[in-house]
Design a protein around this motif. Sequence first.
Motif, PDB file in Angstrom:
ATOM      1  N   VAL A 129       0.835  -1.200   0.000  1.00 40.61           N
ATOM      2  CA  VAL A 129       0.000   0.000   0.000  1.00 40.61           C
ATOM      3  C   VAL A 129       0.873   1.254   0.000  1.00 40.61           C
ATOM      4  CG1 VAL A 129      -1.706   1.317   1.296  1.00 40.61           C
ATOM      5  CG2 VAL A 129      -1.925  -1.159   1.116  1.00 40.61           C
ATOM      6  N   LEU A 130       1.966   1.193   0.778  1.00 38.44           N
ATOM      7  CA  LEU A 130       2.809   2.384   0.881  1.00 38.44           C
ATOM      8  C   LEU A 130       3.640   2.610  -0.376  1.00 38.44           C
ATOM      9  CD1 LEU A 130       4.081   2.269   4.575  1.00 38.44           C
ATOM     10  CD2 LEU A 130       2.348   3.759   3.601  1.00 38.44           C
ATOM     11  N   PHE A 131       4.095   1.528  -0.979  1.00 40.29           N
ATOM     12  CA  PHE A 131       5.040   1.708  -2.083  1.00 40.29           C
ATOM     13  C   PHE A 131       4.571   1.138  -3.419  1.00 40.29           C
ATOM     14  CE2 PHE A 131       7.585   1.672   1.841  1.00 40.29           C
ATOM     15  CZ  PHE A 131       7.989   2.989   1.808  1.00 40.29           C
ATOM     16  N   VAL A 192      -7.213  14.058  -4.943  1.00 43.52           N
ATOM     17  CA  VAL A 192      -7.512  12.765  -4.317  1.00 43.52           C
ATOM     18  C   VAL A 192      -7.595  11.665  -5.374  1.00 43.52           C
ATOM     19  CG1 VAL A 192      -9.266  11.458  -3.071  1.00 43.52           C
ATOM     20  CG2 VAL A 192      -8.692  13.778  -2.349  1.00 43.52           C
ATOM     21  N   LEU A 193      -8.342  11.934  -6.457  1.00 34.17           N
ATOM     22  CA  LEU A 193      -8.506  10.920  -7.508  1.00 34.17           C
ATOM     23  C   LEU A 193      -7.163  10.487  -8.078  1.00 34.17           C
ATOM     24  CD1 LEU A 193     -11.552  11.908  -9.754  1.00 34.17           C
ATOM     25  CD2 LEU A 193     -11.223   9.856  -8.372  1.00 34.17           C
ATOM     26  N   ASN A 194      -6.285  11.457  -8.352  1.00 35.45           N
ATOM     27  CA  ASN A 194      -4.992  11.126  -8.943  1.00 35.45           C
ATOM     28  C   ASN A 194      -4.118  10.332  -7.976  1.00 35.45           C
ATOM     29  OD1 ASN A 194      -4.238  12.366 -11.778  1.00 35.45           O
ATOM     30  ND2 ASN A 194      -5.766  13.668 -10.790  1.00 35.45           N
ATOM     31  N   LEU A 195      -4.203  10.693  -6.694  1.00 36.86           N
ATOM     32  CA  LEU A 195      -3.410   9.950  -5.717  1.00 36.86           C
ATOM     33  C   LEU A 195      -3.913   8.510  -5.621  1.00 36.86           C
ATOM     34  CD1 LEU A 195      -3.081  12.669  -2.951  1.00 36.86           C
ATOM     35  CD2 LEU A 195      -1.280  11.801  -4.434  1.00 36.86           C
ATOM     36  N   VAL A 196      -5.240   8.360  -5.616  1.00 40.40           N
ATOM     37  CA  VAL A 196      -5.803   7.012  -5.536  1.00 40.40           C
ATOM     38  C   VAL A 196      -5.450   6.221  -6.798  1.00 40.40           C
ATOM     39  CG1 VAL A 196      -7.946   5.706  -5.480  1.00 40.40           C
ATOM     40  CG2 VAL A 196      -7.652   7.671  -3.973  1.00 40.40           C
ATOM     41  N   GLY A 197      -5.562   6.907  -7.960  1.00 36.74           N
ATOM     42  CA  GLY A 197      -5.193   6.235  -9.207  1.00 36.74           C
ATOM     43  C   GLY A 197      -3.754   5.776  -9.174  1.00 36.74           C
ATOM     44  N   MET A 206       4.795   7.247  -2.814  1.00 30.41           N
ATOM     45  CA  MET A 206       5.615   7.541  -3.980  1.00 30.41           C
ATOM     46  C   MET A 206       4.849   8.287  -5.075  1.00 30.41           C
ATOM     47  SD  MET A 206       8.693   6.542  -3.519  1.00 30.41           S
ATOM     48  CE  MET A 206       9.416   5.910  -2.032  1.00 30.41           C
ATOM     49  N   VAL A 207       3.530   8.082  -5.129  1.00 30.92           N
ATOM     50  CA  VAL A 207       2.771   8.711  -6.208  1.00 30.92           C
ATOM     51  C   VAL A 207       2.858  10.234  -6.122  1.00 30.92           C
ATOM     52  CG1 VAL A 207       0.609   8.641  -4.914  1.00 30.92           C
ATOM     53  CG2 VAL A 207       0.564   8.832  -7.371  1.00 30.92           C
ATOM     54  N   VAL A 208       2.974  10.759  -4.905  1.00 33.71           N
ATOM     55  CA  VAL A 208       3.095  12.214  -4.751  1.00 33.71           C
ATOM     56  C   VAL A 208       4.320  12.717  -5.509  1.00 33.71           C
ATOM     57  CG1 VAL A 208       3.219  14.108  -3.126  1.00 33.71           C
ATOM     58  CG2 VAL A 208       2.076  12.000  -2.482  1.00 33.71           C
ATOM     59  N   THR A 254      10.941  -0.630  -8.383  1.00 33.55           N
ATOM     60  CA  THR A 254      10.554   0.255  -9.472  1.00 33.55           C
ATOM     61  C   THR A 254      10.126   1.649  -9.037  1.00 33.55           C
ATOM     62  OG1 THR A 254       9.710  -1.738 -10.468  1.00 33.55           O
ATOM     63  CG2 THR A 254       9.245   0.319 -11.603  1.00 33.55           C
ATOM     64  N   SER A 255       9.164   1.728  -8.095  1.00 33.82           N
ATOM     65  CA  SER A 255       8.650   3.073  -7.838  1.00 33.82           C
ATOM     66  C   SER A 255       9.698   4.009  -7.238  1.00 33.82           C
ATOM     67  CB  SER A 255       7.345   3.037  -7.031  1.00 33.82           C
ATOM     68  OG  SER A 255       7.519   2.393  -5.813  1.00 33.82           O
ATOM     69  N   PRO A 256      10.567   3.532  -6.337  1.00 31.85           N
ATOM     70  CA  PRO A 256      11.636   4.451  -5.911  1.00 31.85           C
ATOM     71  C   PRO A 256      12.544   4.845  -7.073  1.00 31.85           C
ATOM     72  CG  PRO A 256      11.528   2.539  -4.465  1.00 31.85           C
ATOM     73  CD  PRO A 256      10.586   2.278  -5.583  1.00 31.85           C
ATOM     74  N   ALA A 257      12.756   3.910  -8.025  1.00 40.14           N
ATOM     75  CA  ALA A 257      13.617   4.248  -9.166  1.00 40.14           C
ATOM     76  C   ALA A 257      12.999   5.375  -9.985  1.00 40.14           C
ATOM     77  CB  ALA A 257      13.829   3.011 -10.039  1.00 40.14           C
ATOM     78  N   ILE A 258      11.667   5.306 -10.181  1.00 38.90           N
ATOM     79  CA  ILE A 258      10.984   6.363 -10.939  1.00 38.90           C
ATOM     80  C   ILE A 258      11.097   7.698 -10.216  1.00 38.90           C
ATOM     81  CG2 ILE A 258       8.722   7.165 -11.732  1.00 38.90           C
ATOM     82  CD1 ILE A 258       8.021   4.234 -12.284  1.00 38.90           C
ATOM     83  N   ILE A 259      10.840   7.666  -8.899  1.00 33.95           N
ATOM     84  CA  ILE A 259      10.891   8.914  -8.145  1.00 33.95           C
ATOM     85  C   ILE A 259      12.317   9.476  -8.120  1.00 33.95           C
ATOM     86  CG2 ILE A 259      10.479   9.976  -5.890  1.00 33.95           C
ATOM     87  CD1 ILE A 259       8.006   8.939  -7.564  1.00 33.95           C
TER      88      ILE A 259
END
Lengths: 290, 250
Positions: A129-131, A192-197, A206-208, A254-259
């Motif tokens: 959920v977090l990452f 909110v929608l974009n964060l949930v997406g 990470m989405v932020v 992956t997600s940390p790599a993108i950020i």
Amino acid sequence: MALYDLILGPFLEFGFMRRALMGCIALSISGAPIGVFLVLRRMSLMGDVMAHAILPGAAIGFLLSGFSLFAMTVGGVAAGLLVALGAGAIARTTPLREDASFAAFYLVSLGLGVMIVSIKGSNIDLLHVLFGNVLALDDPAIYLIGGIATVTLLTLALIYRLLVAECFDPGFLKSVGGAGGLAHFLFLALVVLNLVGGFNALGTLMVVGLIVLPAASARFWSESVPGQIAAAAVIGIGSSLVGLLVSYHAELPTSPAIILAAGAIHALSILAGRHGSFASQALRARHLRG
Amino acid sequence: MLKRSAPSIRLDNLTLSYRRHPAVHHLSGSFQPGSFTAIFGPNGAGKSTLLKGIVGLIKPDSGRVALEGIGRNDIGYLPQQSALDRSFPMRVLDVAAMGLWRKAGIFSSIGRRQLGDVEAALAAVGLTGFEDRIIGTLSGGQFQRALFARLLLQDTRLILLDEPFTAIDARTMDELLGLIARWHGEGRTVVTVLHDLDIVRERIPETLLLAREKVAWGPTVDVLTDANLARARRLHEAFEDNAELCEMPA
């Protein structure tokens, strides 16, 4: 053929890489205007706050029906909107400032979220959920992200003028009877929608980064709002591409790599962007006559 | 340009306050149709608050503001510059074009003819050639000119100006005063908050002298007497932190 192996190969050979890329592109395009307005309204940290706020909603969804995209999405949106509306309403009706009001709501929300996830699931679930896990995006998740991107862009097209006016001169909107408050809440709903997406792909935290980092970088490449939005979208897509490839080749998460890719572009923008970067300050062209 | 009759504003026993401390206290009177009035008074006398109350940005504690002959969205309001975000990346053209709000609405695009109107308004305030400048790069005077171009395009019959000449040089002020006088000549109702006594005396026919309460209201020569000004100062100093409840009927 080295270039092929480096860049094209992973996407041509693996469906999960293509889906990850598509999801990230949709998120980048949709998150760009959101991020730019967050930065312009001095609400960059609000993205973070909202990301924490949707956690208990997603967790309740998870508690009720396990890893269900639908349940976690509905829960996340509900919790996010509740916090946005509640904190916004308190900020507008009491002396408590918006940032403090949001902080109070999200801290409670976060505590609740972690509590719920801990009761029901394991640490691995919490980590997901977090990452997030962008390499595990299935078709429904892609459709969700695409749908949210569509709704975001259409809504922003409608309220763009209201938002700009509300940022620059809120009193003007009120004096001409414009619905500045409505624009503000619609905007928060889009956040909110974009964060949930995004949290299925990159995780709530990470989405932020994919929303705010490109927008903060765009400030160094354009002086106009539309220019900053375009720059942020390009930077977001570039970061996704680089992050996915680095994570693929180096077998990194992956997600940390993108950020981190977005962070590297941000550093580059601060150093060498066209407007206000260190380089542009150092290499300032000679001043004009008039 | 202006066909319908000029609007008037009637204040009925109006009280506007912050945290129960009145900034405007039991104020009654009228801004007549087509009048040109300065609101004058010491700092904290409620001048800006009164304008905000008329625009509808602040709700009255008691009493009311009656707009006669116009609707809420037929008011051109120039706030103090500090109320605006000048770091926002907008072009001069965008700021002026906000004035087309009532005509263009939220959604429709601005056509070639309207773009011509925007150019003409910028020319009228002496900002030709500044269309694509980002507002953060303008001087205080140039920025105020851009806001006046927006007011021109709003083309409203009631115009409220909050300290339009703060930190503005004499020439810019003179030109903008000329523009305001033109609006007055066209039959619009104009109210402006000012704190330069000489300008009020020389250029503005009517004055409301305010010190939370009305000290005097009428032709400028009758209002700005030494006795009235002294009384305004006295009234203003009477403001107390631990004031008792006001017993005057609402």
